[in-house]
Design a protein around this motif. Structure first.
Motif, PDB file in Angstrom:
ATOM      1  N   ALA A  98       0.837  -1.207   0.000  1.00 15.56           N
ATOM      2  CA  ALA A  98       0.000   0.000   0.000  1.00 15.56           C
ATOM      3  C   ALA A  98       0.868   1.252   0.000  1.00 15.56           C
ATOM      4  O   ALA A  98       0.570   2.225  -0.704  1.00 15.56           O
ATOM      5  CB  ALA A  98      -0.931   0.003   1.207  1.00 15.56           C
ATOM      6  N   ARG A  99       1.961   1.228   0.763  1.00 10.89           N
ATOM      7  CA  ARG A  99       2.867   2.377   0.789  1.00 10.89           C
ATOM      8  C   ARG A  99       3.460   2.620  -0.597  1.00 10.89           C
ATOM      9  O   ARG A  99       3.544   3.759  -1.063  1.00 10.89           O
ATOM     10  CB  ARG A  99       3.980   2.148   1.791  1.00 10.89           C
ATOM     11  CG  ARG A  99       4.934   3.329   1.902  1.00 10.89           C
ATOM     12  CD  ARG A  99       6.115   3.011   2.733  1.00 10.89           C
ATOM     13  NE  ARG A  99       6.957   2.096   1.953  1.00 10.89           N
ATOM     14  CZ  ARG A  99       8.142   1.693   2.318  1.00 10.89           C
ATOM     15  NH1 ARG A  99       8.630   2.068   3.475  1.00 10.89           N
ATOM     16  NH2 ARG A  99       8.846   0.885   1.566  1.00 10.89           N
TER      17      ARG A  99
ATOM     18  N   GLU B  83       2.148   1.758  -3.493  1.00 10.71           N
ATOM     19  CA  GLU B  83       1.102   2.169  -4.441  1.00 10.71           C
ATOM     20  C   GLU B  83       0.602   3.587  -4.176  1.00 10.71           C
ATOM     21  O   GLU B  83       0.206   4.273  -5.107  1.00 10.71           O
ATOM     22  CB  GLU B  83      -0.065   1.191  -4.394  1.00 10.71           C
ATOM     23  CG  GLU B  83       0.254  -0.154  -4.980  1.00 10.71           C
ATOM     24  CD  GLU B  83       0.606  -0.084  -6.462  1.00 10.71           C
ATOM     25  OE1 GLU B  83      -0.069   0.649  -7.208  1.00 10.71           O
ATOM     26  OE2 GLU B  83       1.558  -0.762  -6.855  1.00 10.71           O
ATOM     27  N   LEU B  84       0.593   4.002  -2.934  1.00 10.95           N
ATOM     28  CA  LEU B  84       0.067   5.323  -2.603  1.00 10.95           C
ATOM     29  C   LEU B  84       1.093   6.439  -2.760  1.00 10.95           C
ATOM     30  O   LEU B  84       0.729   7.607  -2.853  1.00 10.95           O
ATOM     31  CB  LEU B  84      -0.494   5.326  -1.180  1.00 10.95           C
ATOM     32  CG  LEU B  84      -1.706   4.429  -0.967  1.00 10.95           C
ATOM     33  CD1 LEU B  84      -2.107   4.425   0.498  1.00 10.95           C
ATOM     34  CD2 LEU B  84      -2.866   4.869  -1.838  1.00 10.95           C
ATOM     35  N   ASN B  85       2.373   6.098  -2.813  1.00  8.73           N
ATOM     36  CA  ASN B  85       3.423   7.089  -2.980  1.00  8.73           C
ATOM     37  C   ASN B  85       3.638   7.316  -4.480  1.00  8.73           C
ATOM     38  O   ASN B  85       4.071   6.406  -5.186  1.00  8.73           O
ATOM     39  CB  ASN B  85       4.714   6.597  -2.324  1.00  8.73           C
ATOM     40  CG  ASN B  85       5.796   7.651  -2.341  1.00  8.73           C
ATOM     41  OD1 ASN B  85       5.776   8.578  -3.128  1.00  8.73           O
ATOM     42  ND2 ASN B  85       6.761   7.479  -1.452  1.00  8.73           N
TER      43      ASN B  85
ATOM     44  N   ARG C 206       5.508   4.835  -7.290  1.00  8.27           N
ATOM     45  CA  ARG C 206       4.698   4.307  -8.384  1.00  8.27           C
ATOM     46  C   ARG C 206       5.334   4.636  -9.725  1.00  8.27           C
ATOM     47  O   ARG C 206       5.434   3.781 -10.617  1.00  8.27           O
ATOM     48  CB  ARG C 206       3.278   4.858  -8.298  1.00  8.27           C
ATOM     49  CG  ARG C 206       2.323   4.164  -9.242  1.00  8.27           C
ATOM     50  CD  ARG C 206       0.883   4.574  -9.048  1.00  8.27           C
ATOM     51  NE  ARG C 206       0.710   6.010  -9.124  1.00  8.27           N
ATOM     52  CZ  ARG C 206       0.160   6.753  -8.165  1.00  8.27           C
ATOM     53  NH1 ARG C 206      -0.255   6.182  -7.060  1.00  8.27           N
ATOM     54  NH2 ARG C 206       0.015   8.037  -8.318  1.00  8.27           N
TER      55      ARG C 206
END
Length: 87
Positions: A55-56, A58-60, A64
């Motif tokens: 998640a870290r 993908e959200l950064n 990405r």
């Protein structure tokens, strides 16, 4: 015989989380065997830790973009190898 069958079913059921954790880690470029072992030692904790790491990433936006750049570079290298092998 029934006891052996029950043990086999339990072993398969217990190994589901380590295999899933290892597969998810490998698909994200991390070590399958490390996360598989962590999945056996700490099944739920390792799964949620890997989920948090994914998640870290993908959200950064920077991470990405870095992942997309690596994918583009990998595809370009594969095309170059294919062209060289045809010659």
């Amino acid at each position: 015989m029934l006891f052996v069958d029950m043990l086999f079913v339990m072993a398969v059921a217990i190994s589901f989380i380590p295999i899933l954790t290892g597969y998810c880690a490998h698909s994200r470029g991390r070590s399958f065997w490390l996360w598989f072992a962590l999945g056996w030692l700490l099944p739920l904790a390792s799964f949620f830790l890997l989920f948090a790491l994914i998640a870290r990433d993908e959200l950064n936006p920077g991470r990405r973009l870095l992942g997309e750049a690596r994918q583009i570079l990998r595809e370009a290298e594969e095309k170059e190898k294919a062209v060289k092998s045809q010659k």
